[in-house]
Write a protein that holds these residues in place. Structure first.
Motif, short mmCIF file in Angstrom:
data_model
loop_
_atom_site.label_atom_id
_atom_site.label_comp_id
_atom_site.label_asym_id
_atom_site.label_seq_id
_atom_site.Cartn_x
_atom_site.Cartn_y
_atom_site.Cartn_z
N HIS A 117 0.82 -1.20 0.00
CA HIS A 117 0.00 0.00 0.00
C HIS A 117 0.86 1.26 0.00
CE1 HIS A 117 -4.22 1.41 1.48
NE2 HIS A 117 -3.84 1.97 0.35
N GLN A 118 1.90 1.25 0.80
CA GLN A 118 2.80 2.40 0.85
C GLN A 118 3.49 2.61 -0.49
OE1 GLN A 118 5.44 1.55 4.08
NE2 GLN A 118 3.92 1.97 5.68
N THR A 119 3.93 1.53 -1.11
CA THR A 119 4.60 1.64 -2.41
C THR A 119 3.65 2.19 -3.47
OG1 THR A 119 5.98 -0.26 -1.81
CG2 THR A 119 5.90 0.37 -4.13
N MET A 120 2.38 1.75 -3.40
CA MET A 120 1.41 2.22 -4.38
C MET A 120 1.19 3.73 -4.26
SD MET A 120 -2.58 1.15 -4.79
CE MET A 120 -2.95 2.00 -3.25
N ILE A 121 1.02 4.23 -3.04
CA ILE A 121 0.82 5.66 -2.84
C ILE A 121 2.06 6.44 -3.29
CG2 ILE A 121 0.42 7.45 -1.12
CD1 ILE A 121 -1.23 5.45 0.44
N LYS A 122 3.22 5.92 -2.98
CA LYS A 122 4.45 6.60 -3.38
C LYS A 122 4.59 6.64 -4.89
CE LYS A 122 9.49 6.46 -2.79
NZ LYS A 122 10.64 5.74 -2.19
N THR A 123 4.23 5.52 -5.53
CA THR A 123 4.33 5.47 -6.99
C THR A 123 3.38 6.46 -7.64
OG1 THR A 123 4.89 3.13 -6.84
CG2 THR A 123 4.16 3.94 -8.98
N ILE A 124 2.20 6.61 -7.08
CA ILE A 124 1.21 7.50 -7.68
C ILE A 124 1.62 8.96 -7.55
CG2 ILE A 124 -1.15 8.35 -7.37
CD1 ILE A 124 -2.01 5.53 -6.79
#
Length: 1635
Positions: A1131-1138
């Protein structure tokens, strides 16, 4: 909420009529220059001429512009004329094709694509002469109407061919086959000749003047004589003409002209549609009156005309299209439907919400040319205190009531309205039954099985209703002796229609009966939608089927203070008193209390709820025959009594009721009053009462939960009046205390006192003792009524929707104890029976950021914050970061909270997004807002989460943004771990069995391997000549008999934008774009324009909560919060990627344009491309494509961008001019959607993997790497290879490779899995394939009107050193070929002359050309062919440039003084056979057209040679290189007008060689060297007589006169001998001695 575009159907708008003339076929004209003239509304355009061909090829594109209403546009007719150009005479019209634009508009995409229309004989004033030849000519055209809400069809659309054949975009069918591609409305086997008879008898007008009628149909126009100075003109004329039926000309237009002020003025017009009067038979109408209204002011009645239209089929094959006018006898009406005296009466009882400041009202009723007396009264202001100044008035008549009355004469057609009333009865029955079923769905949402039973009962009830009507012959009742053909045909049509309708309903019932339980809910939804569609179909049928014997409109007018306020237009036949039809009293509205909505005079909207209301009046209307008035009074004696005309006294003076209005919530369109949010409240009006709710501050989703109660109201009459026709209450929505946003109405549920105790929502006993059908019947009268969304509109726009309901309950008992209360009571909390059942959901939002931010001045005021509001929950983002160009991100992007939502999703409140400016003093002000569309689509149905109570101190809504949620609880996680162990053990055991060969596992993609056989049958796998264009053009190839295209690589061609493809979630799976509105600009005649200044991108999830529902008095979801847990790394990686910044390399490939709108008057556009991204601009002006409507660019561009700063790529198409370039259109591409989408839209996935060649893999990562990354993202095991099979996510896949089987097996198998990713349980979605998308171009000056299309695709890469080389899509230059045609022998050539001796003969020669008719080559002459045979052995050599990919011959010509244009035509060589004449003009004998790329296989001998059939094998000479054989010639039409089927035979040898091959082995023309041909061996008599006179005497004259010379010499010698003999006879006799 929609924009209600139907409301603006009558508003002027921009239209484009786009026409492409492709070619003509079988014109019957072999010599001369042919062209097509297109005429539309006094505008004419011509194609270029095409010389000396029976099948001329044009391929030209034209655009006609119109600014008018849709009605005015659809009256126009397009005329196509095939003409022959003559130098010294008027050009001859060979055939005409007429198409009504109404026929085009009725097509699914408002267009015809590559359709053939038959060219008919031209319309003329005189019959055609005997020399006019009949042909079977056809014209192939594209014809499309483009408006602001439609797009042109440039090929087979996705809806036409389905997703499985989406790559078969342009040529999925043989468009050259005329029979299978005829225009939609014409079928060759039913089309026949017909003769129309239009008879105009007389007219009745309200004004005395000079009158004249004009009738037009297709190309025919006729006028009557002028009837001078009269109100009742008589013409008695008959117009007759022959036409074809069915045809694309469908509309008769009758114009009525009046002579006024020294000029003729059109005062009325009437359209007759053939399809509305045909009923699957020959068209007929009348005799009947047509009622006419002023086209400028439709409220003004002009008069009526008596006319008749008749037709009959013709047996003759070729009637003349000549208009004939003759005088007929005057019409004597002997029918029973003669004019009768009718009384028309209107009785207003009470009115409310009348928009005026005056204190008096006046009613007038009009029907046809008559009007009633004036009825005046006093207006009052509703009592009470309100936030806003009350601008509406009301009134109520006191008993006895006064009415408006007048008498007029009209035909008595009531007997013909029986079927009309039955249709209306069926519509009302179906609607009421469906409404009750929907209430049942609301009350019992989880009882799917019982819903199925109720729906089956509903369908059975409707079928029984139809069966009853059909059994009693209510569609085939006797209409009397004077029934016309139209009446009989209409009855047969209606009977067939409702028989078919009953079959459709039975099919739906069977579908429901045999459906599976797991699919039952979806099937119920489908069947309900289908029943709703059938109701709409019957309603449109009822509105359109009454053309003959119709009544004029009944017009009610309301005035106040001497000024007319509004009108109410009604269908008069619904208020007719029909004593014989008592069974339709529920349908007939004669003298029944009914609410009438009055619209303002300036209202031009075509929808019912446009918000232009000026009052709601409750009253009664009757239209009664004079001689039946006594029966009418006796029929209503139970309710009314009348002692005198226009004086009425109800038997029940008044009824006491209590009124409750339940207002729950609303959805408000943002920016309605130039404010992002509204402080809304609702006002309710009925009779003399008015009330309003409290104010819901600063929201677009206000929730009032209010009950407005009028405890005692007195209504005139009995309760039975209102049970039959529930009255309407008016509602108004105010965005603040003084600004009215819109108004609307809703029907009231009326409950009588007798059933009040039985009308509750309770089941009334033990639930298991009551069946589903019993519950359904009980819901027909329910109290309180269920909530429903009521639209509130203004000026044709729905600005809000209010969830509400209202009911009247009769008060029984002694009436004296009731005291009418003027003030309404407002209380909170609607009843639990109808209050939505609330459940808790976790709302999670990721605020991606603001994009395309255009408010540059406001962006520097302060920091930004985005908010999401839904029901009682407000989620906020963190403060914004600094603005980078037009993009703004937020410091804290994640927020979550718990919200209470209704269990019924249709009751869900709107989800509102706002843009908030935070000042330096932490003060917030809202700049823009928007409604998030389809909030139910964010629901995660298969997931759930836990929540806990919030601490008491947590009352700040911003705290929700710091709470993190976890999707699953611990028990779910343990279950998943166990399932994973089981799956892992099962997977290992299966691998062992497969490896040992003990288990034949099923391959998931087994059906995709069916074309594997073709891989071994061709050697075309890797041809060095193949380029990307080979792949592109191979993608549009489709031949059921030829599968060689399977041996070449292909891609997918989408007919529209990639973001419009539903299989990829419209590329919004990662974030939803929400346009923020800062205000709305309203237009007078058109839909308003919203001021959209930015796009807010959000990622939203709604997950059901595992906590109990809140108590009735609790605060709801604001008392709970999601259960806190650590955020997962994923989840953290997804938010960072976005949210992080990404630097990209953007590659843009521009392939070609389609149907580009020309900007130059005299030529096509000279197109070039300009790109704009992140403030950088790239122009390709130097490489413009001259004079092409379908330009081929083949251009590649590479740009750098960074996300989210540069999310939008703009591609603009310009027209190159010497002075200033004209902008054609632009398209915008969101790069951020493509980069973040899970569908891998950065680089398309090819169908096969290749390391080299024209299908070379051009992604950074190999297929196996992409597959491993995807498996890692979803947390499943990596792919496992064994043998020729790959296992992913527990499924097996085999290799789908057909061509590149020599490549690495692991990569091929990985690519197979990527192409079938939607079949895997852990994924379930598709990846974007290698594709070309077709994007529409738009211009700001023509909003919503498409200017053409452009085919292109883009690729996105992270900035890296290892980006693969780009694809070379440079168009392949046309190849120069040399075509060598040897004309060897001719046979069976028709004779052209007779010699001086009367013998048939021909002096034959052959002429041919390829690109330019002026550069033709001619053989020598074979003189005196007496047997139709000729020998030449003559070589013709032509040079041409051919593009194999386009299958076109490229010709360059001068287009002006200094420019050169490019023309593309099929590679056709034309050969013609002529008879040489030295004194007169040469005579044409036959022709042959050789399409070198699509050549029918020739015959080996002349005896086998016959006309080619369509099934004959075709050859491509550019591939085959050489062919020899006999070809049939197409002969010229005979003198009698019958075309010759065979024009002889020609033996040819055709060789094609490239430029290099031609230079290596040159060949001479004719008999010249090199490679000289032998001269033909011809008879001695074949020579030129003018150059060899002695040889002519020896070989021509001597053989012919030799016999006669010999006879003459013999006779002379014989005569001389006889003369000498008889002259010497006496001497001989005298010399004989006598004995």
């Amino acid at each position: 909420m929609n924009l209600m575009e139907d409301c603006f159907a009558g508003a002027p708008q921009e239209f484009l009529i786009c026409i492409t003339v492709h070619k003509a076929a079988n014109t019957g004209v072999y010599t001369g220059d042919l062209y097509v003239k297109i005429s539309l509304d006094k505008i004419s355009k011509n194609t270029k001429t095409h010389s000396n061909s029976e099948n001329p090829f044009f391929n030209e594109y034209f655009v006609f512009e119109f600014h008018c209403t849709l009605t005015e546009l659809l009256r126009l007719t397009v005329l196509f004329e095939l003409k022959k150009y003559l130098l010294y005479k008027k050009n001859v019209t060979l055939g005409e094709l007429l198409i009504d634009l109404h026929s085009v508009w009725s097509q699914p995409s408002h267009s015809y694509f590559k359709k053939w229309g038959k060219l008919e004989a031209p319309i003329s004033e005189e019959p055609p002469g005997e020399d006019v030849k009949e042909t079977n000519a056809h014209l192939q055209i594209d014809l499309a109407i483009i408006s602001q809400h439609s797009t042109v069809k440039t090929g087979i659309t996705q809806d036409d061919i389905g997703p499985e054949n989406i790559n078969k975009y342009i040529t999925t069918q043989n468009f050259d086959d005329i029979k299978s591609n005829l225009l939609h409305d014409v079928e060759s086997y039913t089309q026949s000749n017909i003769r129309f008879f239009l008879r105009l008898y007389k007219g009745i007008f309200i004004k005395k003047s000079n009158y004249m009628l004009q009738v037009s149909f297709a190309g025919f126009k006729a006028k009557t004589q002028v009837a001078k100075n009269t109100m009742t003109p008589e013409w008695n004329l008959e117009f007759t003409f022959a036409w074809v039926y069915p045809s694309l000309a469908q509309r008769f237009l009758i114009l009525i002209f009046l002579h006024e002020h020294l000029q003729w003025k059109c005062v009325a017009e009437y359209e007759i549609s053939i399809e509305e009067i045909a009923f699957h038979d020959t068209p007929s109408l009348g005799p009947t009156y047509l009622h006419l209204y002023d086209p400028v002011n439709p409220l003004n009645y002009v008069g009526r005309i008596l006319m008749e239209l008749d037709s009959h089929m013709l047996s003759e094959d070729r009637p003349s299209h000549v208009l004939i006018t003759k005088t007929i006898d005057s019409f004597t009406d002997t029918r029973n439907t003669t004019d009768e005296n009718f009384f028309v009466e209107f009785l207003p009882l009470l009115g409310n919400n009348i928009h005026t400041t005056s204190n008096s009202y006046k009613f007038v009723v009009k029907l046809a040319e008559k009007s009633s007396n004036d009825l005046v009264g006093t207006l009052k202001t509703p009592p009470g205190k309100f936030r806003t100044a009350m601008q509406t008035k009301c009134f109520r008549q006191d008993s006895p009531f006064r009415s408006c009355l007048f008498k007029l004469r009209l035909p008595d057609n009531r007997l013909k309205f029986v079927s009309d009333f039955l249709i209306i009865d069926i519509i009302n029955f179906m609607r009421s039954e469906l409404d009750v079923f929907r209430i049942y769905q609301l009350k019992y949402p989880n009882e799917v099985s019982n819903q199925s039973k109720c729906l089956k009962f509903l369908l059975h009830s409707i079928i029984s209703k139809l069966k009853e009507g059909l059994a009693k012959s209510q569609f085939s009742h006797d209409l009397g002796e004077d029934a016309t053909n139209w009446d009989k045909n209409r009855q047969h049509f209606l009977q067939d229609f409702f028989v078919k309708l009953a079959h459709q309903l039975r099919a739906l019932r069977q579908k429901l009966k045999f459906s599976f339980q797991e699919h039952l809910d979806a099937i119920i939804v489908d069947i309900v939608n289908e029943v709703q569609r059938l109701i709409g179909e019957i309603t449109s049928l009822a509105n359109s089927l009454r053309v003959q014997d119709d009544w004029p409109e009944l017009l009610l007018t309301l005035s106040a203070g001497g000024k007319m306020l509004g009108t109410c237009r009604l269908n008069a036949k619904h208020f007719l008193f029909i004593q014989k039809l008592q069974k339709y009293q529920s349908t007939n509205q004669c003298w029944k209390a009914k609410s009438f909505v009055f619209k303002s005079l300036g209202c031009t909207h075509s929808c019912g709820n446009c918000g232009c209301n000026v009052g709601v009046i409750l009253g009664c209307i009757s239209i009664v025959l004079d001689r039946e008035r006594r029966e009418f009074l006796s029929c209503i004696a139970g309710d009314w009594s009348s002692d005198d005309f226009m004086i009425w006294q109800p038997n029940v003076v008044q009824t006491f009721i209590s009124c409750q209005v339940y207002v729950h919530q609303a959805k408000v369109r943002p920016g309605a009053e130039h404010k992002p949010l509204s402080d809304g409240h609702v006002s309710v009006y009925f009779a003399e009462q008015a009330a309003e709710t409290q104010t819901a501050p600063a929201t677009l989703s206000p929730i009032w939960n209010a009950v407005i109660s009028f405890k005692v109201l007195a209504l005139p009459g009995s309760i039975s009046w209102y049970l039959q026709n529930p009255p309407l209450i008016s509602i108004e929505f105010y965005s603040n205390e003084s600004e009215l946003s819109g108004s609307g109405q809703t029907a009231v549920s009326v409950i009588s006192g007798e059933i009040e105790n039985e009308s509750g929502w309770g089941d009334g006993g033990k639930c298991w003792q009551r069946s589903a059908l019993t519950k359904l019947q009980k819901l027909k009268s329910i109290s309180p009524p269920p909530l429903k969304w009521v639209p509130v509109a203004r000026d044709g726009i729905v600005l809000a929707e209010v969830l509400m309901s209202a009911e009247f309950t009769e008060l029984v008992g002694e009436t004296d104890v009731y005291k009418v209360e003027k003030q309404a009571e407002l209380k909170m909390g609607i009843p639990l029976d109808i209050r939505p059942n609330m459940l808790n959901y976790v709302l999670e939002v990721i605020f991606v950021g603001l994009r395309n931010y255009t408010k540059s001045m406001l962006s520097s005021v302060g920091k930004r914050r985005a908010k999401i509001m839904m029901a009682d929950l407000v989620l906020s983002s963190g403060l914004s970061t600094s603005r980078v160009r037009n993009s703004i991100n937020f410091l804290v992007a994640y927020a979550s909270g718990v919200v209470s939502l209704p269990d019924q999703q249709e009751y869900w409140p709107a989800m509102v997004a706002t843009d908030v400016v935070v000042s330096a003093f932490n003060k917030e002000s809202t700049l823009g807002a928007a409604l998030v569309p389809s909030s139910t689509s964010f629901l995660q149905k298969e997931k759930s989460t836990k929540c806990v109570k919030l601490p008491e101190y947590s009352d700040d809504s911003h705290d929700h943004s710091s709470i993190i949620t976890m999707d699953y609880d611990e028990e779910t996680a343990l279950e998943e771990m166990e399932d994973e162990r089981v799956t892992k053990s099962n997977s290992c055991w299966r691998r062992i069995k497969i490896a040992l060969g003990l288990n034949a596992a099923t391959v998931a993609n087994k059906l995709a391997l069916k074309y594997d056989e073709y891989a071994e049958s061709s050697d075309l796998h890797e041809d060095k000549r193949f380029t990307w264009w080979t792949k592109f053009y191979n993608s549009v190839h489709d031949d059921l008999h030829d599968r060689t295209h399977l041996c070449k690589h292909s891609l997918v061609i989408y007919p529209n934008e990639l973001e419009q493809q539903p299989q990829f979630g419209f590329l919004q799976d990662w974030a939803v774009p929400v346009p923020l509105v800062h205000g709305v600009k309203f237009k007078k005649y058109g839909p308003p324009k919203e001021d959209i200044y930015a796009t807010l991108k959000l990622q939203i999830k709604l997950t059901p909560c595992q906590c109990a529902a809140p108590p009735c008095d609790a605060g709801g979801g604001d008392m709970l919060r999601p259960l806190a847990a650590a955020m997962s790394p994923h989840h953290q990686t997804m938010i960072k990627t976005i949210t992080e910044t990404v630097h990209l390399t953007v590659r843009v490939y521009v392939v070609q344009g389609l149907q580009i709108r020309p900007r130059d008057w005299s030529s096509e556009s000279d197109c070039y491309v300009k790109l704009s991204l992140g403030g950088k601009m790239v122009s390709d002006r130097a490489h413009y494509v001259p004079n092409q409507s379908n330009p081929i660019f083949g251009r590649f561009f590479e740009l750098d961008a960074s996300l989210p700063a540069d999310p939008i790529l703009e591609l603009v198409l310009y027209d190159h001019d010497k002075r200033k370039d004209d902008l054609i259109g632009a398209t915008h591409i969101d790069l951020e959607d493509r980069w973040h989408s899970k569908h891998h839209a950065m680089v398309g996935i090819p169908k096969e993997y290749s390391q080299v060649g024209y299908n070379q893999w051009h992604d950074i990562y190999m297929p196996s790497e992409i597959l491993e990354n995807l498996c890692q993202q979803v947390g499943i095991q990596p792919p496992y290879f064994y043998g020729n099979v790959i296992e992913v996510d527990g499924m097996l896949f085999g290799d789908e490779t057909i061509i590149a089987k020599s490549e690495d097996l692991h990569e091929r198998l990985s690519l197979t899995v990527l192409r079938n990713l939607d079949k895997l349980p852990s994924f379930g979605y598709k990846l974007v394939p290698e594709h070309v998308e077709t994007r529409s171009l738009y211009h700001d000056d023509y909003p919503g009107v498409e200017q053409g299309k452009i085919q292109m695709w883009i690729e996105l890469f992270k900035v890296s050193m290892f980006i693969p080389t780009h694809i070379d899509i440079t168009p392949t230059a046309p190849i120069t070929y040399e075509v060598r045609i040897v004309v060897m022998n001719l046979n069976s050539i028709p004779f052209g002359d007779r010699n001086i001796f009367g013998k048939l003969m021909s002096d034959i020669y052959v002429t041919g050309w390829c690109q330019n008719v002026n550069k033709r080559q001619t053989t020598d002459i074979h003189f005196r062919s007496f047997g139709g045979e000729a020998v030449f052995n003559w070589r013709m050599v032509f040079t041409l440039k051919y593009s194999p990919n386009e299958d076109m011959m490229v010709i360059r010509r001068k287009g002006g003084l200094f420019e050169e244009i490019e023309i593309k035509t099929p590679p056709i060589v034309y050969l013609q056979v002529w008879d040489k004449d030295f004194i007169t003009r040469d005579e044409y004998l036959g022709a042959l057209e050789l399409n070198l790329s699509n050549l029918p296989e020739p015959y080996y001998t002349h005896k086998q040679c016959q006309l080619f059939s369509s099934k004959r094998k075709r050859l491509n000479l550019f591939t085959r290189k050489s062919v020899k054989g006999w070809f049939p010639l197409q002969g010229c039409p005979g003198r009698a007008g019958i075309p010759t089927t065979h024009g002889g035979k020609m033996e040819l040898q055709i060789d094609i060689c490239t430029e290099t091959e031609a230079s290596n082995s040159p060949a001479g023309v004719g008999h010249d060297p090199p490679m000289a041909l032998e001269r033909p061996s011809r008879p001695e008599s074949s020579f030129n007589p003018w150059t060899h006179p002695f040889k002519s005497l020896h070989l021509i004259f001597w053989p012919q006169i030799r016999k006669y010379v010999f006879i003459f010499v013999f006779m002379v010698l014989l005569g001389l001998g006889l003369v000498i003999f008889f002259s010497n006879l006496p001497n001989r006799l005298m010399s004989i001695p006598l004995e």
